[in-house]
Design an enzyme around this catalytic site. Structure first.
Site, PDB file in Angstrom:
ATOM      1  N   GLU A 160       1.244   1.175   1.599  1.00  0.00           N
ATOM      2  CA  GLU A 160       2.159   2.339   1.841  1.00  0.00           C
ATOM      3  C   GLU A 160       1.716   3.422   2.451  1.00  0.00           C
ATOM      4  OE1 GLU A 160       5.679   3.027  -0.412  1.00  0.00           O
ATOM      5  OE2 GLU A 160       6.380   0.671  -0.239  1.00  0.00           O
TER       6      GLU A 160
HETATM    7  C1  LIG Z   1      -1.915  -5.730  -1.634  1.00  0.00           C
HETATM    8  C2  LIG Z   1      -1.588  -5.165  -0.546  1.00  0.00           C
HETATM    9  C3  LIG Z   1      -0.163  -5.754   0.116  1.00  0.00           C
HETATM   10  C4  LIG Z   1      -0.044  -5.068   1.407  1.00  0.00           C
HETATM   11  N1  LIG Z   1       1.401  -5.519   1.730  1.00  0.00           N
HETATM   12  C5  LIG Z   1       1.511  -5.006   3.176  1.00  0.00           C
HETATM   13  C6  LIG Z   1       2.820  -5.600   3.773  1.00  0.00           C
HETATM   14  O1  LIG Z   1       3.429  -6.220   3.106  1.00  0.00           O
HETATM   15  N2  LIG Z   1       2.982  -5.503   5.073  1.00  0.00           N
HETATM   16  C7  LIG Z   1       2.075  -4.747   5.922  1.00  0.00           C
HETATM   17  O2  LIG Z   1       2.243  -4.516   6.872  1.00  0.00           O
HETATM   18  N3  LIG Z   1       0.958  -4.141   5.123  1.00  0.00           N
HETATM   19  C8  LIG Z   1       0.711  -4.354   3.757  1.00  0.00           C
HETATM   20  N4  LIG Z   1      -0.351  -3.878   3.420  1.00  0.00           N
HETATM   21  C9  LIG Z   1      -1.591  -3.277   4.151  1.00  0.00           C
HETATM   22  C10 LIG Z   1      -1.665  -1.865   3.938  1.00  0.00           C
HETATM   23  O3  LIG Z   1      -0.546  -0.980   4.122  1.00  0.00           O
HETATM   24  C11 LIG Z   1      -2.802  -1.259   4.425  1.00  0.00           C
HETATM   25  O4  LIG Z   1      -3.979  -1.948   3.672  1.00  0.00           O
HETATM   26  C12 LIG Z   1      -3.043   0.014   4.652  1.00  0.00           C
HETATM   27  O5  LIG Z   1      -2.119   0.616   5.422  1.00  0.00           O
HETATM   28  C13 LIG Z   1      -4.524   0.658   4.508  1.00  0.00           C
HETATM   29  O6  LIG Z   1      -4.914  -0.199   5.931  1.00  0.00           O
HETATM   30  P1  LIG Z   1      -6.439  -0.775   5.622  1.00  0.00           P
HETATM   31  O7  LIG Z   1      -6.513  -1.459   4.426  1.00  0.00           O
HETATM   32  O8  LIG Z   1      -6.909  -1.653   6.769  1.00  0.00           O
HETATM   33  O9  LIG Z   1      -7.441   0.421   5.386  1.00  0.00           O
HETATM   34  P2  LIG Z   1      -8.276   1.250   6.296  1.00  0.00           P
HETATM   35  O10 LIG Z   1      -7.064   1.693   7.503  1.00  0.00           O
HETATM   36  O11 LIG Z   1      -9.472   0.603   7.048  1.00  0.00           O
HETATM   37  O12 LIG Z   1      -8.582   2.544   5.739  1.00  0.00           O
HETATM   38  C14 LIG Z   1      -9.628   2.541   4.883  1.00  0.00           C
HETATM   39  C15 LIG Z   1      -9.793   3.907   4.184  1.00  0.00           C
HETATM   40  O13 LIG Z   1      -9.898   4.853   5.192  1.00  0.00           O
HETATM   41  C16 LIG Z   1      -8.751   5.911   4.765  1.00  0.00           C
HETATM   42  N5  LIG Z   1      -8.538   6.654   6.158  1.00  0.00           N
HETATM   43  C17 LIG Z   1      -8.212   5.908   7.381  1.00  0.00           C
HETATM   44  N6  LIG Z   1      -7.907   6.973   8.535  1.00  0.00           N
HETATM   45  C18 LIG Z   1      -8.280   8.367   8.084  1.00  0.00           C
HETATM   46  C19 LIG Z   1      -8.313   9.383   8.380  1.00  0.00           C
HETATM   47  N7  LIG Z   1      -7.846   9.715   9.538  1.00  0.00           N
HETATM   48  N8  LIG Z   1      -8.583  10.296   7.458  1.00  0.00           N
HETATM   49  C20 LIG Z   1      -8.858  10.308   5.970  1.00  0.00           C
HETATM   50  N9  LIG Z   1      -8.884   8.995   5.791  1.00  0.00           N
HETATM   51  C21 LIG Z   1      -8.503   7.638   6.608  1.00  0.00           C
HETATM   52  C22 LIG Z   1      -7.667   5.426   4.224  1.00  0.00           C
HETATM   53  O14 LIG Z   1      -7.064   6.273   3.513  1.00  0.00           O
HETATM   54  C23 LIG Z   1      -8.427   4.295   3.214  1.00  0.00           C
HETATM   55  O15 LIG Z   1      -8.966   5.035   2.266  1.00  0.00           O
HETATM   56  C24 LIG Z   1      -0.981  -4.570   2.115  1.00  0.00           C
HETATM   57  C25 LIG Z   1      -2.266  -4.224   1.752  1.00  0.00           C
HETATM   58  C26 LIG Z   1      -2.509  -4.591   0.257  1.00  0.00           C
HETATM   59  C27 LIG Z   1      -4.096  -4.392  -0.223  1.00  0.00           C
END
Ligand SMILES: Cc1cc2nc3c(=O)[nH]c(=O)nc-3n(C[C@H](O)[C@H](O)[C@H](O)COP(=O)(O)OP(=O)(O)OC[C@H]3O[C@@H](n4cnc5c(N)ncnc54)[C@H](O)[C@@H]3O)c2cc1C
Length: 801
Positions: free
Chosen positions: A498
């Site tokens: 989220e």
């Molecule tokens: C267990 C689990 C359940 C989930 N369930 C769902 C679901 O039901 N449906 C769905 O659609 N998604 C789901 N997600 C996805 C979740 O919403 C994403 O993991 C989340 O949005 C982050 O994306 P990412 O993991 O690709 O991280 P990334 O986008 O790769 O981010 C990596 C890090 O970089 C940071 N970051 C990125 N951009 C910036 C910025 N501009 N400034 C500072 N920091 C930044 C982030 O905060 C994070 O710490 C789930 C994820 C998990 C792990």
């Protein structure tokens, strides 16, 4: 007024500063101040030329119709040419505009009205919600054994059937569609209780009741879609999931590449051909109905003129040809369904789009609007109940486990950890109830829910880490007796979902707040973007007056340390209301200076915006604590918790202000010195921390009240039930342990291992046989609580996390 002429210059200056400072501090209208300026000049015998010039100047500033063309227009042209204000993309715009502004605007104003905050009613659960908590929720908790769920990596079929039978997936679906129609507070209480029993249980029930098909349909579905899907979702006939995230679109979800192309179907109607590659989707492999976000295009102009229609949400039955589900991720070994899914040329009719034609291209807006409220419900519920569970566990364990001949909970080092656990747990529960109450009254406070999501998950991460440290090896050794290990392992999940936390802290809380909650910035930005000079004029001059007002307020409050502010309550909370007013004025003033200093560039100064976000967050959390203390009846026994929470909050604000000053160059050098030597607050004293720890270290009403809402068991086979029972028994026999201590002091007995000491005490008539038996029973319970699980080699090879 003519008596002014009799006063000396220095008296006049002091009087002028006092009177005008007072008027500006209280936000008196500029018309009134202008009239007073004129009157003062006249009374002081100012010449008619001077009067004329000042009159013309004030008239120019006061009459927007004139000011707009003479002053505002050149400023508008300059700012526009310099691109001074941030440019906002369409997706950013929709994210910023999602939801509503709530009491966050009060904190942003620099002059919060606490009477208004205190007057907001606190949520009470409806009787049906209470019954559901006591009935099906309690029953479900009893059905689920956390350790078994981890070993089997799934719930038993009986549990899946129970979800459906009792409509656990329809908590938020309105009653007219067969759901339970519960409030945000009710939903939060249920999710919290389930989560306190088992993280996979909380997550599995939370997902269908947060952002996903049901919520999107309730708000944006057509009547036909609602009539068809909502009853099926409510009774569990359909299991939903929502797929947004992709390998290359995580935090930046708007960069998704999943696509939908409009084509004419064999029936002559518009259809959509979908291709997607999504990951991390909770429940996907179990789902029968996929909510999907994709970018829709209409290259053949079947739907109209627009080729790129934009992000759209649709509902895809899992059985549709081309839908690929079945594989799973392994989220830190926590056994809930989290999965990738692909779609290969999946064809659906236009009626699959949520809202049908009305919903085309509105997907991002829908998601942002739902997130604006939803983010403040489910994750905070899980974190708050998780923290209460940790508090209950460590409170008891620390008074049962002995080392160096003493309960470990009596050592200051352990008390420090426990005070943080109970203090943060108090803050979280305060903010959980307050936020849900706001949502139940119709607010969709996007900034507040973003900060709640961030701080709840971060605080829980701290609470569980400290809890693990307190219980030592008993937290490390996994097994049915371990009450904290699984929560520790699962804690990063909430941090990532989220809106991952780093991004939420650095970009969203203040980034969105500065634009959304600021009383004037939105008018300035829209005025420039839409070439609306009247709107720009209103925003720009309002903003200037706002800056002057807050500068005056901050200076006055810095000088008086807030002591002259009249608080809404004259009791142990009074000083905190005063400090919060001071913090708000300082925050409003600093943020305006930063906006002027960095302009649109502030967007990428993430470490600066993060610290502003911290101040805003801690002001909100402080308000929630004050509100809780007030609503709970201003209980004397809770004063240490209230004070600890607020002092902790002010020390965090102080750190953020200090770091801001040290990182914003020369402009803030003087402010930095003032902030350092005139602090808002500091970390709670050790004596206060010890009192806070004690609130949960003795069995009884206060401990039960502070941990209310989590699942408690009186089953002695259950780890928490056993711990609670042992704690009560051991505590009730403290007077017998005292007898032993006194006897040792009087040298009637000598120090020796406890069981031998009990025998010796009987021989020396220190204890009766009955009393000795009671102490043996207490020691048996102590030994039982201290035990950890062990496994044979074969058993070990078969266990999973
Ligand atoms: C267990 C689990 C359940 C989930 N369930 C769902 C679901 O039901 N449906 C769905 O659609 N998604 C789901 N997600 C996805 C979740 O919403 C994403 O993991 C989340 O949005 C982050 O994306 P990412 O993991 O690709 O991280 P990334 O986008 O790769 O981010 C990596 C890090 O970089 C940071 N970051 C990125 N951009 C910036 C910025 N501009 N400034 C500072 N920091 C930044 C982030 O905060 C994070 O710490 C789930 C994820 C998990 C792990």
């Amino acid at each position: 007024m003519f008596f002014l002429q009799t006063l000396s210059l220095s008296t006049l200056i002091v009087l002028g500063v006092g009177v005008f400072g007072f008027l500006i501090y209280h936000g008196v209208s500029f018309w009134f101040i202008s009239a007073l300026i004129m009157l003062s000049i006249y009374s002081l015998g100012g010449s008619s030329t001077l009067l004329g010039i000042v009159f013309a100047g004030l008239l120019l500033l006061n009459l927007s119709i004139i000011r707009r063309y003479i002053l505002s227009f050149p400023i508008y042209v300059t700012l526009k040419a310099l691109k001074f204000l941030p440019t906002i993309s369409q997706t950013e715009k929709e994210a910023i505009e999602a939801g509503t502004v709530w009491m966050d605007a009060e904190l942003f104003s620099g002059y919060p009205d606490f009477k208004k905050i205190l007057a907001q009613s606190y949520p009470r659960l409806q009787s049906e919600e209470e019954q559901f908590l006591e009935g099906p929720t309690e029953e479900l908790c009893k059905l689920v054994k956390d350790w078994e769920v981890y070993q089997n990596r799934d719930f038993p079929q009986e549990v899946w059937d129970y979800f459906k039978k009792e409509k656990f997936f329809g908590l938020i679906i309105p009653k007219e569609y067969g759901g339970l129609g519960f409030s945000a507070s009710g939903n939060s209480a249920i999710i919290g209780k389930l989560g306190s029993r088992s993280a996979p249980l909380g997550i599995t029930v939370m997902v269908p009741n947060s952002l996903g098909p049901a919520e999107l349909l309730v708000h944006y579905g057509t009547q036909a879609q609602k009539d068809y899907y909502l009853p099926r979702l409510a009774n569990g006939e359909e299991i939903p999931c929502f797929a947004l995230t992709e390998p290359n679109a995580g935090s930046d979800a708007g960069a998704m590449t999943s696509s939908g192309t409009v084509f004419t179907g064999e029936d002559g109607q518009p259809w959509i051909r979908l291709n997607w590659n999504k990951r991390y989707i909770t429940l996907a492999a179990k789902a029968t109905l996929l909510g999907l976000a994709f970018k829709l295009s209409d290259p053949d102009h079947i739907l109209g003129e627009k080729e790129d229609i934009g992000i759209t949400c649709a509902l895809i039955p899992g059985s549709t040809k081309g839908v690929v589900v079945g594989r799973r991720h392994d989220p830190l070994g926590v056994p809930f369904f989290n999965c990738p899914t692909q779609g290969k040329d999946v064809e659906v009719p236009l009626s699959a789009v949520i809202g049908e034609r009305e919903g085309l291209g509105k997907g991002w807006k829908m998601l942002m609007e739902c997130l604006a409220a939803g983010r403040g419900i489910s994750l905070p519920a899980n974190c708050s109940s998780g923290a209460k569970t940790v508090a209950r566990v460590v409170g008891a364990y620390s008074m049962i486990r002995k080392q160096f001949g003493l309960e470990i909970g009596k050592f200051e080092g352990i008390q420090e950890q426990i005070s943080e656990i109970s203090g943060m747990s108090y803050i979280m529960e305060a903010a959980r109830k307050y936020t849900c109450g706001g949502i139940d009254q119709g607010a969709k406070p996007a900034v507040v829910t973003a900060l709640a999501k961030y701080h709840f998950t971060e605080m829980f991460r701290q609470v569980i880490t400290r809890g693990m440290d307190v219980v030592g090896g008993a937290g490390i050794s996994l097994g049915p007796r371990n009450l904290l290990g699984h929560s520790f392992i699962a804690s990063p999940i909430g941090v990532t979902v989220e809106g991952a936390n780093i991004l939420t802290r650095t970009l969203i809380i203040f980034g969105q707040g500065a634009i959304r909650c600021h009383p004037y910035i939105l008018d300035e930005i829209h005025g420039i973007e839409d070439n609306d000079i009247a709107r720009f004029d209103k925003g720009f001059w309002g903003h200037q007056a706002h800056i002057v007002r807050n500068l005056v307020r901050m200076t006055f409050l810095n000088l008086t340390r807030g002591f002259l502010v009249i608080p809404p309550r004259w009791d142990s909370t009074a000083r905190y209301y005063q400090k919060l007013t001071w913090a708000s004025a300082k925050f409003a003033c600093y943020s305006d200076i930063a906006l002027i200093f960095f302009g649109g560039g502030l967007k990428i100064k993430e470490r600066v915006t993060a610290r502003f976000g911290d101040v805003l967050s801690w002001m909100y959390l402080s308000s929630a604590v004050l509100k809780r203390f007030d609503t709970d009846g201003r209980l004397k026994e809770d004063i240490p918790l209230m004070k600890w929470s607020l002092q902790y909050a002010f020390s965090n604000m102080q750190t953020a202000f200090q770091e801001l000053c040290s990182n914003m160059g020369l402009l803030f050098y003087i402010s930095g010195l003032i902030t350092r030597f005139n602090p808002l607050g500091s970390y709670p004293k050790d004596s206060l921390s010890a009192k806070v720890a004690k609130c949960i270290q003795k069995p009884g009403h206060q401990r039960d009240r502070l941990t209310e809402g989590i699942f408690l068991s009186d089953d002695l086979e259950d780890a928490l039930g056993r711990l609670d029972h042992a704690f009560k028994v051991i505590s009730s026999r403290q007077y017998l342990y005292k007898k032993l201590q006194v006897a040792i002091k009087k040298r009637v007995l000598t120090k020796m291992p406890i069981r031998e000491l009990i025998d010796a005490a009987v021989k020396e008539d220190v204890l009766t046989k009955q009393e000795a038996q009671e102490l043996v029973e207490a020691e048996d319970l102590r030994d039982d609580v201290v035990k950890v699980d062990d496994f044979s080699q074969d058993e070990y090879m078969q266990t999973s996390v």
